[in-house]
Design a protein around this motif. Sequence first.
Motif, PDB file in Angstrom:
ATOM      1  N   GLY B 244       0.554  -0.592   0.171  1.00 20.54           N
ATOM      2  CA  GLY B 244      -0.359  -0.089   0.278  1.00 20.54           C
ATOM      3  C   GLY B 244       1.067   1.058  -0.226  1.00 20.54           C
ATOM      4  O   GLY B 244       0.277   1.991  -0.471  1.00 20.54           O
ATOM      5  N   TYR B 245       2.057   1.575   0.893  1.00 27.30           N
ATOM      6  CA  TYR B 245       2.618   2.515   0.800  1.00 27.30           C
ATOM      7  C   TYR B 245       3.426   2.639  -0.304  1.00 27.30           C
ATOM      8  O   TYR B 245       3.427   4.291  -0.873  1.00 27.30           O
ATOM      9  CB  TYR B 245       4.075   2.253   1.990  1.00 27.30           C
ATOM     10  CG  TYR B 245       5.350   0.881   0.957  1.00 27.30           C
ATOM     11  CD1 TYR B 245       4.427   0.164   0.951  1.00 27.30           C
ATOM     12  CD2 TYR B 245       6.225   1.526   0.788  1.00 27.30           C
ATOM     13  CE1 TYR B 245       6.076  -1.055   0.277  1.00 27.30           C
ATOM     14  CE2 TYR B 245       6.914   0.664  -0.129  1.00 27.30           C
ATOM     15  CZ  TYR B 245       7.254  -0.225  -0.282  1.00 27.30           C
ATOM     16  OH  TYR B 245       8.035  -1.037  -0.838  1.00 27.30           O
ATOM     17  N   SER B 247       2.273   1.647  -3.228  1.00 28.80           N
ATOM     18  CA  SER B 247       1.128   2.499  -4.165  1.00 28.80           C
ATOM     19  C   SER B 247       0.533   4.486  -3.615  1.00 28.80           C
ATOM     20  O   SER B 247       0.552   4.538  -4.880  1.00 28.80           O
ATOM     21  CB  SER B 247      -0.173   1.701  -3.913  1.00 28.80           C
ATOM     22  OG  SER B 247      -1.524   2.473  -4.810  1.00 28.80           O
ATOM     23  N   LEU B 248       0.557   4.483  -2.100  1.00 21.34           N
ATOM     24  CA  LEU B 248       0.199   5.887  -2.050  1.00 21.34           C
ATOM     25  C   LEU B 248       1.726   6.514  -2.456  1.00 21.34           C
ATOM     26  O   LEU B 248       1.071   8.159  -3.615  1.00 21.34           O
ATOM     27  CB  LEU B 248       0.344   5.894  -0.791  1.00 21.34           C
ATOM     28  CG  LEU B 248      -0.089   6.568   0.268  1.00 21.34           C
ATOM     29  CD1 LEU B 248      -1.471   8.021  -0.653  1.00 21.34           C
ATOM     30  CD2 LEU B 248      -0.740   6.583   1.242  1.00 21.34           C
TER      31      LEU B 248
END
Lengths: 390, 394
Positions: B244-245, B247-248
């Motif tokens: 997720g990190y 992607s962000l």
Amino acid sequence: MSFSNLQRISIHYDEAVVQNMIAMIKHAPFPSRAPIDAKEPWTLGIDYDYLRELKHKFETDWQWARLESEINRFDNHLVEYSTSEGDQLELHFIHQRSNRADAIPLILLHGWPGLFADFRKVIEPLVNPSSPEVPAFHVVVPSLPGFFKSTLPRREGWNLFDIAKLFNSLMTDLLGYKEYAGQGGDWGSMIARIMSNKYPESLTAVHFNMFIATPSGNLSELSESQLRLLQRSKHIGETGAGYRNIQKTKPFTIGIAIASSPLAILTYIGEKFHDWSDPARVDPQDTIDIAALYFLSGSFATSVVIYSQTPKDAHKIYDTIDLLNLQVKSKAFGFSAFPYEISVGLKDSIAPFGNLTFYKEHQGGGHFPALDSPNELIGDLREFFGKKLD
Amino acid sequence: MSFSNLQKITIHYDETAVQSMVSMIKFAPFPSQAPIDAREPWSLGVDYEYLRALKNKFETDWQWERVEGGINKFDSYSVDYTSPKGDQLELHFIHQRSERADAIPLMLLHGWPGTVYDFHKVIEPLANPSSDELPAFHVVAPSLPGFFKSSLPRRDGWSLLDTAGLLNSLMTELLGYKKYAGQGGDWGAMIARIMSNIYPESLVSVHLNAFDIPSLDDVDESTLSEVELRMLARGKSINETGRGYGSLQSTKPFTIGLAIASSPFAILAYIAEKIHDWSDPARICLEDIIDTVALYFLSSSFATSVMSYNQAFKDVSGSNLNSFESFSTLEVKSKTLGFSAFPYEIDIGLKQSVAAFGNLAYYKQHEAGGHFPALDSSEEFVVDLREFFARNFD
């Protein structure tokens, strides 16, 4: 399942606490320029100059006292709720009664990174319209569990269906509204949809400004405005979904990290408020107000937990089959399409899900219509719910 | 392109800056309990108790002097660089010369959320081994552009390709090492792989501890050993719940960068989860995490460090290295390739996968250690580099 210890409350934070928050904003490490020069503003995240202005406004002319009195114009309550499964939480809600005998009970549901305060511009006009010809409402605005003063149960697994049950009980049991209307956007729209599916005999009319439905039908025959909605949704999905990935997989990390700094909250949600709203209408003061409420209530870390706690698979939110196929069983189903909404609700795609009696497209406004287009939202709710009345 | 204004520097931050950071940690809003009770520790992100222990240590017995002394044991330099495209940046690097005449020039490349200090336990043994039988190295450890004291150019589009060009020039032109060896993990492994593809006549021998292939679903599981199956399962699990990190950071680097950078406690929470999750939990220590966080905060480099996720394959006109997909099939053209497989690595390199992309002359499977082997398995790391390069350099 039961409610107990209902209290009328005022929202108040000590001056020292407010000043401390502002001091943290003022002295937060903040670079003298953007990390690099973005080719296009907002393509790499929040615009540096926009953020600098937000920060400056927060430090100089923003006043907590104004916001506090705005919120306390309404009747705020706190109540304890416990379920037979052993979940316990504290629920905050506004309950604003109309003087009108024919007022319709109406629950308004916020999402993330919104708060109950998203609705502060629409409550009074809905409750006390200037004319008896215009529908009036008893307005109920809860804070979702984990947001503002509503707490989360300790249990991992408390999910949208639990919230739907809680809110239905709030309306029918605690407040005695056997039949009521509902409105929701963002997470609020998912909860309202579940309520319309599980409790249609109570939630008899429901309005959405967001409705998750896979675009279907002949997409090449879409009107220009419907096509723009679709393109925007795609664009947001491709470039703006990172927050969802990290919040659904590592809520503790991002939640606790961001919660530790009011400037971090302002930055993180400031980007969302700008990107998801009509840029011509978004008001920086609204953004600062919401950031302040998250920080002062210490609820940012619990607010992101909702992304990780869905019924079926913790790592897929909108892909959960249960939610995507949910029918709206309420007698009346309405939708307002604001052009800057982030998740497309095409008329032909959402109509199969219920008795769609109202679909209004707007020329301006976004994902937080109660904030950036309050008059249009009020107009739509009066028109839709008023029409529903026999 | 050119280098100018080369200076030997000492790393130093004033006592007030350090105390201010520790004070911000101490007074950071921190909840009295975890948001909810996670069914499994670490399954919802950083473990609350672990984070509290880190916070306590940071506020009480952690000392910046130890880190400052530790990094200044090595020769640090700063130099101005102008790229062929006209980009300008300031580059920090450690250059630790060996006393040995037969020393091999060796470039060590860190990644995110690492720093050049990841290598502080291995530089001295590599440069000055206890015996003449063991190979010695002239160690060059740069801070990647945007990390620690290396700045980023202003241009939106400085890619891994640009960094590869910069680092090759650093070795061959500024330092005069016409042929050199390289080692990398995380971004460092990606950059080293690119350099091995474009400058194989200079980077003649390369060692990696991380590797990327197009898809872990392509792996033929029937031939894998038990430890390899475990590594594969771990790699897939990380891809499902631990990216997720990325992607962000790749889509909204300014947002997450500026937000997290505004609070050393935010950096602590954000980075601690990664270092813990990507390392051997039995070996990583709290101090390694706090040291890294302090380096990011004091140098104000957190926001520029996450730019790497957005800029990696951007604006690469003239090259088809324009996506992760195109990168993941890149061939290692250096004469020899070596790989050390640590079981807690997240960018796993199974022998069959790595061998398909280069002349794999060395593959060592470890039973312990993770994504930051120079930190959590420094002795094994040194042994592997000595073993591989002694036989395979030039």
